[in-house]
Design an enzyme around this catalytic site. Sequence first.
Site, short mmCIF file in Angstrom:
data_model
loop_
_atom_site.label_atom_id
_atom_site.label_comp_id
_atom_site.label_asym_id
_atom_site.label_seq_id
_atom_site.Cartn_x
_atom_site.Cartn_y
_atom_site.Cartn_z
N PHE A 114 6.03 18.60 -50.22
CA PHE A 114 6.27 19.53 -51.32
C PHE A 114 5.10 20.50 -51.43
O PHE A 114 3.93 20.09 -51.35
CB PHE A 114 6.41 18.71 -52.61
CG PHE A 114 6.91 19.49 -53.78
CD1 PHE A 114 8.26 19.79 -53.91
CD2 PHE A 114 6.04 19.92 -54.77
CE1 PHE A 114 8.73 20.51 -55.00
CE2 PHE A 114 6.52 20.64 -55.86
CZ PHE A 114 7.86 20.93 -55.98
N TYR A 210 9.99 12.28 -64.44
CA TYR A 210 11.12 13.06 -64.95
C TYR A 210 12.25 13.18 -63.94
O TYR A 210 13.29 13.76 -64.24
CB TYR A 210 10.66 14.46 -65.39
CG TYR A 210 9.87 15.21 -64.34
CD1 TYR A 210 10.51 15.84 -63.29
CD2 TYR A 210 8.48 15.24 -64.39
CE1 TYR A 210 9.79 16.49 -62.32
CE2 TYR A 210 7.74 15.88 -63.42
CZ TYR A 210 8.40 16.49 -62.38
OH TYR A 210 7.67 17.13 -61.40
N ARG A 357 21.42 20.28 -51.96
CA ARG A 357 20.84 18.96 -52.17
C ARG A 357 21.61 18.21 -53.24
O ARG A 357 21.89 18.76 -54.31
CB ARG A 357 19.38 19.17 -52.59
CG ARG A 357 18.53 17.96 -52.62
CD ARG A 357 17.09 18.36 -52.80
NE ARG A 357 16.82 18.79 -54.19
CZ ARG A 357 15.65 18.66 -54.80
NH1 ARG A 357 14.62 18.13 -54.14
NH2 ARG A 357 15.48 19.06 -56.03
C1 LIG Z 1 8.58 17.12 -57.95
C2 LIG Z 1 7.39 17.05 -57.06
C3 LIG Z 1 6.13 17.50 -57.50
C4 LIG Z 1 5.98 18.19 -58.83
O1 LIG Z 1 4.70 18.08 -59.34
P1 LIG Z 1 4.44 18.35 -60.90
O2 LIG Z 1 2.99 18.46 -61.00
O3 LIG Z 1 5.02 17.18 -61.64
O4 LIG Z 1 5.17 19.61 -61.28
C5 LIG Z 1 5.05 17.33 -56.66
N1 LIG Z 1 5.18 16.74 -55.45
C6 LIG Z 1 6.38 16.30 -54.99
C7 LIG Z 1 6.49 15.67 -53.65
C8 LIG Z 1 7.51 16.47 -55.78
O5 LIG Z 1 8.71 16.09 -55.33
#
Ligand SMILES: *Cc1c(COP(=O)(O)O)cnc(C)c1O
Length: 398
Positions: A114, A210, A357
Amino acid sequence: MPTDFSSTRARFDLPEGVIYLDGNSLGPLPKATAARVQATITEEWGKLLIGGWNRAGWEAKPMGVGNRIARLIGAEPDSVVMGDTLSIKIFQLLASALEMNPDRRIILSDSGNFPSDLYMAQGLSAMLGQGYSLRTVAPEDVLDAIDDSVAVTMITEVDYRTGRKHDMAAITARAHEKGALTIWDLAHSAGALPVDLAGAGADFAAGCTYKYLNSGPGGPAFAYVAPRHQDRVRPALCGWLGHDAPFDFDPDYRPAAGVARLRVGTPPVLQLAALEASLDIWETVDMNDLRARSLELTDAFIAGVEVACPDLELATPRAHAMRGSQVSFRHPDGYPIMQALIARGVVGDFRAPDILRFGFTPLYIGLEEVDRAIAILAEVMQTRAWDREEYRVRSRVT
Ligand SMILES: *Cc1c(COP(=O)(O)O)cnc(C)c1O
């Protein structure tokens, strides 16, 4: 006792006519959440005022709720703490891991990770200077890329786009053999499949609540530190609530014992109350039952869509051992196709450049919804119902 998924489903409030296949991005609302948050507001905040920190136990919640998450991810007692967001927890864990492996300069990740995780690694490397850098390889090349230059691996167990799942035990074992530490991002694992952090010997992990854990938008993240490292970790973000004695108001920082030192500031009490309402449902769930049902759902969706929609190309591995709890298909017109589906009540999402997805969450999705979703997708594809200008207009959040 086997998990009763009809009773877990009865504990969620889903809008009439919607097939919700996006619980991997934002979990839906449990029926008990509104009353729990309301009670925290009126009975605790409203009546106890600042006394809530002691008398309603707000102060202890980051560790207490962490222990409830621990069961879902195979973590030892008192090794999980709640707070902040996943991005921040990744930053903290990376900073600590790099400091614990001082002769090495490489953070190893994969190109499917991500972006926020990769950005955190880039930002931290730039801040530290001294030759630190992020190296990314293709997901299937991670194991072979772990050499003795790697300080820490930072891997998301289940790829957010394709649903491809890494072998946590094998990567952790290889990392340790080569003298590297491991950080596991469980964003698409916690509440999606059984995780065994202790059994795999993982060093660090973090995830959000979440998504599959249904804590609501902005729910707090969790961080895990293996017991053997907890008193060696020096927090990079030295917040007052991670101090050994916050109410001494000592001008000098001294970390708390254990994983509580990863706390930073005031915890989100209302969001933690929402999370607790959801965790009550999770108490009734056996993770092996969840996995069996999830594979049944994803198998059925893959088989049905492949028969009915030959233009969609499967992006998710077929092998169970390499699959999370989502199914993704590629199509150059993925965005308008998804908008047409959403207009018909089948809610998934789109991830650039071309991924449709669909998340499968046995707590409230069964084979009946899978069959209906396949039929609606088939109709949208066969009639080209997606091919309309209105479906091409991009929203800010996709
Ligand atoms: C959803 C997701 C995030 C989101 O990070 P936040 O700080 O909660 O917005 C980060 N890394 C991965 C792999 C995710 O799937």
